[in-house]
Scaffold this active site. Structure first.
Site, PDB file in Angstrom:
ATOM      1  N   SER A 118      38.661  37.487  32.186  1.00 26.00           N
ATOM      2  CA  SER A 118      39.560  37.506  33.354  1.00 26.00           C
ATOM      3  C   SER A 118      38.821  37.164  34.649  1.00 26.00           C
ATOM      4  CB  SER A 118      40.167  38.913  33.478  1.00 26.00           C
ATOM      5  OG  SER A 118      40.800  39.069  34.721  1.00 26.00           O
ATOM      6  N   THR A 168      46.927  31.693  34.631  1.00 27.94           N
ATOM      7  CA  THR A 168      48.009  32.666  34.480  1.00 27.94           C
ATOM      8  C   THR A 168      49.143  32.300  35.434  1.00 27.94           C
ATOM      9  OG1 THR A 168      46.509  34.372  33.741  1.00 27.94           O
ATOM     10  CG2 THR A 168      48.590  35.122  34.672  1.00 27.94           C
TER      11      THR A 168
HETATM   12  C1  LIG Z   1      44.727  46.487  31.694  1.00 33.20           C
HETATM   13  C2  LIG Z   1      45.197  45.076  31.564  1.00 33.20           C
HETATM   14  C3  LIG Z   1      44.701  44.104  32.429  1.00 33.20           C
HETATM   15  C4  LIG Z   1      45.134  42.789  32.311  1.00 33.20           C
HETATM   16  N1  LIG Z   1      44.559  41.849  33.115  1.00 33.20           N
HETATM   17  C5  LIG Z   1      44.939  40.561  32.985  1.00 33.20           C
HETATM   18  C6  LIG Z   1      44.316  39.556  33.758  1.00 33.20           C
HETATM   19  O1  LIG Z   1      43.405  39.823  34.527  1.00 33.20           O
HETATM   20  N2  LIG Z   1      44.779  38.288  33.622  1.00 33.20           N
HETATM   21  C7  LIG Z   1      45.792  37.964  32.755  1.00 33.20           C
HETATM   22  O2  LIG Z   1      46.175  36.804  32.672  1.00 33.20           O
HETATM   23  N3  LIG Z   1      46.371  38.892  31.982  1.00 33.20           N
HETATM   24  C8  LIG Z   1      45.973  40.178  32.069  1.00 33.20           C
HETATM   25  N4  LIG Z   1      46.536  41.124  31.264  1.00 33.20           N
HETATM   26  C9  LIG Z   1      47.549  40.729  30.249  1.00 33.20           C
HETATM   27  C10 LIG Z   1      46.887  40.410  28.903  1.00 33.20           C
HETATM   28  O3  LIG Z   1      46.154  39.227  28.979  1.00 33.20           O
HETATM   29  C11 LIG Z   1      47.912  40.250  27.773  1.00 33.20           C
HETATM   30  O4  LIG Z   1      48.880  39.309  28.161  1.00 33.20           O
HETATM   31  C12 LIG Z   1      48.602  41.536  27.338  1.00 33.20           C
HETATM   32  O5  LIG Z   1      47.762  42.648  27.491  1.00 33.20           O
HETATM   33  C13 LIG Z   1      49.038  41.424  25.890  1.00 33.20           C
HETATM   34  O6  LIG Z   1      49.775  42.535  25.485  1.00 33.20           O
HETATM   35  P1  LIG Z   1      49.154  43.786  24.688  1.00 33.20           P
HETATM   36  O7  LIG Z   1      48.356  44.571  25.659  1.00 33.20           O
HETATM   37  O8  LIG Z   1      50.364  44.503  24.218  1.00 33.20           O
HETATM   38  O9  LIG Z   1      48.322  43.246  23.546  1.00 33.20           O
HETATM   39  C14 LIG Z   1      46.110  42.441  31.349  1.00 33.20           C
HETATM   40  C15 LIG Z   1      46.605  43.426  30.486  1.00 33.20           C
HETATM   41  C16 LIG Z   1      46.161  44.715  30.578  1.00 33.20           C
HETATM   42  C17 LIG Z   1      46.710  45.749  29.623  1.00 33.20           C
END
Ligand SMILES: Cc1cc2nc3c(=O)[nH]c(=O)nc-3n(C[C@H](O)[C@H](O)[C@H](O)COP(=O)(O)O)c2cc1C
Length: 382
Positions: A118, A168
């Protein structure tokens, strides 16, 4: 009569599935970190749907196939990995383990799978690259209002050996996450957004009025730094800076997916950001179905998906519905919280073993045999 009690393991090596890893991590993490990792937007309907949707999709196994040998490897953007299970980008891994993203990258590397780092990582992208030189990594990009800084971070990622840029697109602003607001999520003082330089962090554009209305530090960061004016033009702009393949993460609609394909984007991650952005959108796997259908005639774009994937059968269903690979978000963070690098490895190994069992019981010897005929969608009555 015996009462059924939900099993909560006491030790990490007693966990037999990802639900148990989650239970253990919930007990370990501080309220501040847990609320950030766990939270979804609004009433968390989409967060719940991401998991529930898999129960409406049924497997349709083929029998009398010799499954003594199976091959789980697959190719994404021309690179071979050992399994179609990869690590989604998530911010701030140091909230879960001391070495943060370095632990995650090591685990991915050892299992020969892909990790997306990220923009908001708590270890600098160059340090993650240095700690695991040959591992396959993509870089997730948030486009900041400061375009010069953004251009520079893309160049840094390319120079450090990241093999694709994952833009994103579902976060022009941050979703409203009430758990974060309740605990007034803030960064412990030893943790920071290591890719963002001090000058970027210092330049205050946020108004006092805006600060008053939010109580989470990450919400403020978005208001202050991220560019809400982002539109399709940004693809040309990124292409003018880097030769790396470009993936869009957070595509929800078939018409947007087609537009991405026509603009020459190399891949999309069908995702609702783990239910953290717009509440009440469909689950990741249900978004996938019309998108895979619409992209059938486009050979130049790969489809991946994330959201609520916790079982090998979930992975299999996503592949059957048209995804080339899937990404795990929270399970990785929970594994990290339980046992650092080893925890991440075990999380991936558990779901990998489940996928192998599922492939064998469905009569699929390789990933390419997991076709649309392997699943049946349950009819919903309205
Ligand atoms: C704590 C956390 C931080 C996240 N940070 C980002 C991020 O910095 N950039 C991004 O594109 N997605 C981010 N996401 C989304 C994840 O990339 C992903 O789409 C999502 O967690 C998938 O679902 P799941 O947690 O049920 O597996 C984040 C998700 C979580 C839970």
């Amino acid at each position: 009569m015996k009462t059924f009690v939900k099993y909560t393991p006491q030790k990490f090596d007693e966990c037999v599935n990802l639900h148990e890893v989650e239970q253990l991590a919930i007990n370990k993490l501080t309220d501040n970190s847990l609320s950030y990792y766990y939270s979804g937007a609004g009433d968390e309907e989409t967060l719940k749907e991401n998991k529930d949707a898999f129960r409406r999709i049924h497997l349709n196994p083929r029998v009398l196939v010799d499954v003594s040998h199976i091959d789980t490897s697959c190719n994404i953007l021309g690179q071979k990995i050992s399994m179609p299970i990869c690590i989604a980008p998530s911010a701030l891994h140091k909230l879960a383990s001391e070495k943060g993203e370095n632990d995650t990258a090591s685990a991915a590397h050892k299992l020969n799978t892909l990790m997306i780092l990220s923009t908001l990582s708590s270890v600098k992208l160059e340090d993650v690259a240095e700690s695991n030189k040959t591992g396959l990594r993509w870089f997730q990009l948030y486009v900041l209002k400061d375009r010069e800084f953004t251009a520079n971070i893309i160049k840094r990622a390319q120079k450090s050996g990241f093999k694709a840029i994952v833009l994103t697109v579902d976060a022009p602003i941050l979703g409203s996450r009430e758990r974060d607001q309740r605990v007034k999520f803030s960064l412990p003082k030893e943790i920071s957004y290591e890719n963002l330089t001090q000058t970027v962090l210092d330049s205050k554009q946020i108004t006092q009025e805006e600060i008053k209305h939010s109580s989470s530090q990450i919400f403020n960061l978005f208001l202050d730094k991220m560019d809400p004016s982002l539109n399709w033009e940004v693809i040309k702009w990124i292409r003018s800076i880097t030769t790396l393949p470009l993936i869009l993460k957070g595509v929800h609609r078939a018409d947007d997916a087609v537009l991405a394909a026509e603009m020459g984007v190399n891949g999309i991650i069908v995702s609702n950001h783990g239910g953290r952005q717009l509440d009440t959108v469909l689950s990741g796997v249900e978004l996938l179905i019309p998108i895979a259908q619409a992209l059938k005639k486009y050979r130049n774009i790969e489809i991946y998906v994330d959201g609520g994937i916790r079982r090998g059968t979930d992975v299999f269903k996503c592949l059957a519905l048209g995804a080339k690979a899937v990404f795990l978000g929270r399970p990785i963070l929970y594994g990290l919280a339980c046992e650092g690098e080893n925890g991440v490895r075990r999380v991936i190994e558990i779901i990998y073993k489940e996928l192998v069992i599922c492939m064998k019981l469905c009569g699929c010897r390789k990933v390419s045999e997991i076709g649309r005929d392997m699943v049946i969608l349950k009819r919903t009555k309205f």
